[in-house]
Design a protein around this motif. Structure first.
Motif, mmCIF file in Angstrom:
data_model
loop_
_atom_site.group_PDB
_atom_site.id
_atom_site.type_symbol
_atom_site.label_atom_id
_atom_site.label_comp_id
_atom_site.label_asym_id
_atom_site.label_seq_id
_atom_site.Cartn_x
_atom_site.Cartn_y
_atom_site.Cartn_z
ATOM 1 N N LEU A 78 77.340 32.360 45.355
ATOM 2 C CA LEU A 78 76.474 31.227 45.109
ATOM 3 C C LEU A 78 75.002 31.713 45.529
ATOM 4 C CD1 LEU A 78 75.590 28.300 44.764
ATOM 5 C CD2 LEU A 78 75.872 28.072 47.332
ATOM 6 N N VAL A 79 74.920 32.761 46.281
ATOM 7 C CA VAL A 79 73.640 33.307 46.729
ATOM 8 C C VAL A 79 73.239 34.196 45.844
ATOM 9 C CG1 VAL A 79 72.528 35.099 48.172
ATOM 10 C CG2 VAL A 79 73.916 33.418 49.306
ATOM 11 N N VAL A 80 73.783 35.089 45.228
ATOM 12 C CA VAL A 80 73.536 35.825 43.913
ATOM 13 C C VAL A 80 73.041 35.162 42.840
ATOM 14 C CG1 VAL A 80 74.368 37.485 42.463
ATOM 15 C CG2 VAL A 80 74.955 37.605 44.715
ATOM 16 N N ALA A 81 73.672 33.902 42.647
ATOM 17 C CA ALA A 81 73.486 32.907 41.368
ATOM 18 C C ALA A 81 71.927 32.350 41.859
ATOM 19 C CB ALA A 81 74.497 31.875 41.212
ATOM 20 N N GLU A 82 71.800 31.985 42.984
ATOM 21 C CA GLU A 82 70.493 31.523 43.255
ATOM 22 C C GLU A 82 69.437 32.314 43.082
ATOM 23 O OE1 GLU A 82 71.893 27.967 46.339
ATOM 24 O OE2 GLU A 82 71.070 30.169 47.205
ATOM 25 N N GLN A 83 69.648 33.771 43.548
ATOM 26 C CA GLN A 83 68.741 34.920 43.648
ATOM 27 C C GLN A 83 68.378 35.089 41.971
ATOM 28 O OE1 GLN A 83 70.417 38.082 45.701
ATOM 29 N NE2 GLN A 83 69.777 37.335 47.622
ATOM 30 N N PHE A 84 69.265 35.211 41.216
ATOM 31 C CA PHE A 84 68.996 35.618 39.858
ATOM 32 C C PHE A 84 68.636 34.361 38.939
ATOM 33 C CE2 PHE A 84 70.496 39.428 41.551
ATOM 34 C CZ PHE A 84 70.016 40.521 40.744
ATOM 35 N N GLY A 85 69.107 33.397 39.403
ATOM 36 C CA GLY A 85 68.342 32.020 38.699
ATOM 37 C C GLY A 85 66.954 31.989 38.937
ATOM 38 N N THR A 86 66.616 32.243 40.021
ATOM 39 C CA THR A 86 65.253 32.369 40.476
ATOM 40 C C THR A 86 64.293 33.144 39.931
ATOM 41 O OG1 THR A 86 65.533 31.427 42.865
ATOM 42 C CG2 THR A 86 63.518 32.318 42.330
ATOM 43 N N LEU A 87 64.896 34.465 39.874
ATOM 44 C CA LEU A 87 64.464 35.643 38.854
ATOM 45 C C LEU A 87 64.224 34.991 37.229
ATOM 46 C CD1 LEU A 87 66.034 38.604 40.546
ATOM 47 C CD2 LEU A 87 63.633 38.076 40.606
ATOM 48 N N GLU A 88 65.026 34.664 36.982
ATOM 49 C CA GLU A 88 65.328 34.275 35.577
ATOM 50 C C GLU A 88 64.355 32.985 35.130
ATOM 51 O OE1 GLU A 88 65.850 33.673 31.723
ATOM 52 O OE2 GLU A 88 66.392 35.316 32.898
ATOM 53 N N ALA A 89 64.178 32.072 36.273
ATOM 54 C CA ALA A 89 62.889 31.159 36.112
ATOM 55 C C ALA A 89 61.656 31.719 36.345
ATOM 56 C CB ALA A 89 63.363 30.070 37.404
ATOM 57 N N LEU A 90 61.515 32.577 37.162
ATOM 58 C CA LEU A 90 60.084 33.251 37.051
ATOM 59 C C LEU A 90 59.819 34.331 35.873
ATOM 60 C CD1 LEU A 90 60.355 34.358 40.913
ATOM 61 C CD2 LEU A 90 58.482 32.767 39.965
ATOM 62 N N PHE A 91 60.835 34.866 35.503
ATOM 63 C CA PHE A 91 60.696 35.787 34.184
ATOM 64 C C PHE A 91 61.732 35.509 33.106
ATOM 65 C CE2 PHE A 91 59.914 38.015 38.416
ATOM 66 C CZ PHE A 91 58.586 37.757 38.399
ATOM 67 N N PRO A 92 61.426 34.290 32.213
ATOM 68 C CA PRO A 92 62.631 34.010 31.563
ATOM 69 C C PRO A 92 62.797 35.187 30.534
ATOM 70 C CG PRO A 92 60.805 32.280 31.847
ATOM 71 C CD PRO A 92 60.122 33.506 32.595
ATOM 72 N N GLY A 93 63.922 35.152 30.235
ATOM 73 C CA GLY A 93 64.408 36.206 29.070
ATOM 74 C C GLY A 93 64.373 37.650 29.565
ATOM 75 N N ARG A 94 63.843 38.047 30.680
ATOM 76 C CA ARG A 94 63.694 39.422 31.219
ATOM 77 C C ARG A 94 64.692 39.941 31.948
ATOM 78 N NH1 ARG A 94 58.144 40.434 33.238
ATOM 79 N NH2 ARG A 94 59.006 42.445 33.024
ATOM 80 N N VAL A 95 65.751 39.167 32.639
ATOM 81 C CA VAL A 95 66.655 39.572 33.721
ATOM 82 C C VAL A 95 68.019 39.899 33.385
ATOM 83 C CG1 VAL A 95 67.359 38.695 36.068
ATOM 84 C CG2 VAL A 95 64.964 38.254 35.214
ATOM 85 N N ASP A 96 68.520 41.015 33.838
ATOM 86 C CA ASP A 96 69.906 41.298 33.737
ATOM 87 C C ASP A 96 70.763 41.335 35.132
ATOM 88 O OD1 ASP A 96 69.454 42.001 30.941
ATOM 89 O OD2 ASP A 96 68.704 44.139 31.536
ATOM 90 N N LEU A 97 71.858 41.151 35.087
ATOM 91 C CA LEU A 97 72.567 41.371 36.496
ATOM 92 C C LEU A 97 73.900 42.199 36.164
ATOM 93 C CD1 LEU A 97 73.171 40.520 39.246
ATOM 94 C CD2 LEU A 97 74.033 38.096 38.605
ATOM 95 N N GLY A 98 73.692 43.553 36.833
ATOM 96 C CA GLY A 98 74.848 44.058 36.597
ATOM 97 C C GLY A 98 75.628 43.921 38.306
ATOM 98 N N LEU A 99 76.940 44.024 37.979
ATOM 99 C CA LEU A 99 78.062 43.722 39.106
ATOM 100 C C LEU A 99 78.769 44.860 39.566
ATOM 101 C CD1 LEU A 99 78.871 39.886 38.292
ATOM 102 C CD2 LEU A 99 77.033 40.792 39.785
ATOM 103 N N GLY A 100 78.823 45.120 40.637
ATOM 104 C CA GLY A 100 79.705 46.253 41.283
ATOM 105 C C GLY A 100 80.700 45.677 42.257
ATOM 106 N N ARG A 101 81.768 46.645 42.407
ATOM 107 C CA ARG A 101 82.809 45.832 43.595
ATOM 108 C C ARG A 101 82.529 46.942 44.744
ATOM 109 N NH1 ARG A 101 88.602 47.348 43.513
ATOM 110 N NH2 ARG A 101 88.619 49.663 42.276
ATOM 111 N N ALA A 102 81.772 48.037 44.699
ATOM 112 C CA ALA A 102 81.789 48.994 46.004
ATOM 113 C C ALA A 102 80.769 48.304 46.815
ATOM 114 C CB ALA A 102 81.237 50.127 45.515
#
Length: 329
Positions: A85-109
């Motif tokens: 949920l925190v990651v969704a909020e953070q990157f949802g906020t980034l996307e709202a600030l900078f529409p169409g420019r944000v990527d989210l790569g996810l790792g398990r380490a």
């Protein structure tokens, strides 16, 4: 020619500090945008004296706010450290600030040692084996119609492309199953690269985000106007790796002439293995190595990293790489 992108760890050089490192990160991103790089990613590491990108979403906002067209994102966010949920909020906020420019790569380490991972305190029972479920929970938060009662605001309906990062076949299997693009950490863990790529491509299932496999590979470049200078610049990264693997992580050290010749055979063999996906040399030599790597792997995109002590020389390495990209296109 396939797209070239940049992975930046915001290196903190010996004698410098995080403030200077983050200023250099933005300066490099602004140059990268002018030079035509596809995207600019930052990585989550914790407790590392030589890396300033621990608060990755904050640094992404810093870079995105100082640029206008280049894609920005995480390469990656270490999901076991965080609530989806925190990651969704953070990157949802980034996307709202900078529409169409944000990527989210996810790792398990964890992006750190176990003591530091515990101090992050997502919870005391955090389990990297829950990574697939965490990815799907995060996907749901970012969807138009989440199944969960809890909503990510900002986040719901954000069109943030997800990537799976990996250095083994685990990430390849998950990316294939979920129909997501796959970024492999060949710039420091190349041993299982070809096996992981084959598994990903053979088992890929199309999704709403992606209709066919898409592979991005990490690749080190140390480019200079002559071979000797390039090898001299590369010695900072080589020292940092030996220090890290010896349990002595520190700031990025200044280059040392003849460093490789001073190493014991086991250390030299370790460096040859972990940094085998690298191009070091003058422009013609780097071009040959880039072309050979792309031909061998069939990569759809390269994520270039250049851990160079002097910022001006680091810029020059990326500039040479961009010039080669244009010539090879």
């Amino acid at each position: 020619m396939i797209p070239f992108s940049i992975l930046d760890l915001s290196p903190i050089a010996e004698g410098s500090n995080a403030s200077a490192s983050l200023r250099n990160t933005l300066d490099l991103a602004q140059h990268a945008e002018r030079w035509g790089y596809q995207r600019y990613w930052l990585a989550e590491h914790h407790g590392m004296p030589g890396i300033a990108s621990a608060a990755t979403a904050v640094v992404i906002a810093h870079v995105a706010g100082g640029t206008s067209t280049i894609r920005v994102g995480a390469g990656g966010i270490m999901l076991p450290n965080h609530s989806p949920l925190v990651v969704a909020e953070q990157f949802g906020t980034l996307e709202a600030l900078f529409p169409g420019r944000v990527d989210l790569g996810l790792g398990r380490a964890p992006g750190s040692d176990q003591l530091t991972a515990r101090a992050l305190r997502r919870n005391l029972d955090s389990d990297a084996d829950a990574f697939p479920q965490d990815v799907q929970e995060l996907q749901d938060y970012l969807s138009d119609n989440p199944r969960q009662r809890v909503l990510a605001v900002p986040g719901r309906g954000a069109k943030v492309p997800l990537w799976i990062l990996g250095s083994s076949t685990f990430g390849a299997q998950l990316a294939a199953h979920l129909g997501l693009p796959f970024a492999f950490a060949s710039h420091f863990a190349p041993q299982m690269m070809l096996q992981a790529l084959e598994l990903y491509r053979n088992n890929f299932q199309p999704s709403a985000q992606l209709d066919k496999p898409y592979v991005m590979l990490g690749f080190n470049v140390f480019a200079a106007d002559n071979d000797a200078d390039a090898h001299f610049r590369a010695s900072s990264m080589q020292q940092a790796f030996v220090n890290l693997r010896s349990g002595r992580p520190g700031q990025l050290p200044p280059p040392r002439a003849g460093y490789l010749d001073q190493l014991a055979p086991p250390e030299r063999a370790m460096l040859d293995a972990v940094l085998s996906c690298s191009a070091i040399g003058a422009p013609a030599r780097v071009a040959e190595q880039l072309q050979a790597f792309i031909a061998r792997t069939g990569a759809d995109e390269l994520m270039i990293t250049s851990q160079i002590f002097d910022h001006a020389q680091r810029l020059r390495s990326y500039e040479i790489t961009a010039e080669l990209h244009q010539q090879l296109a």
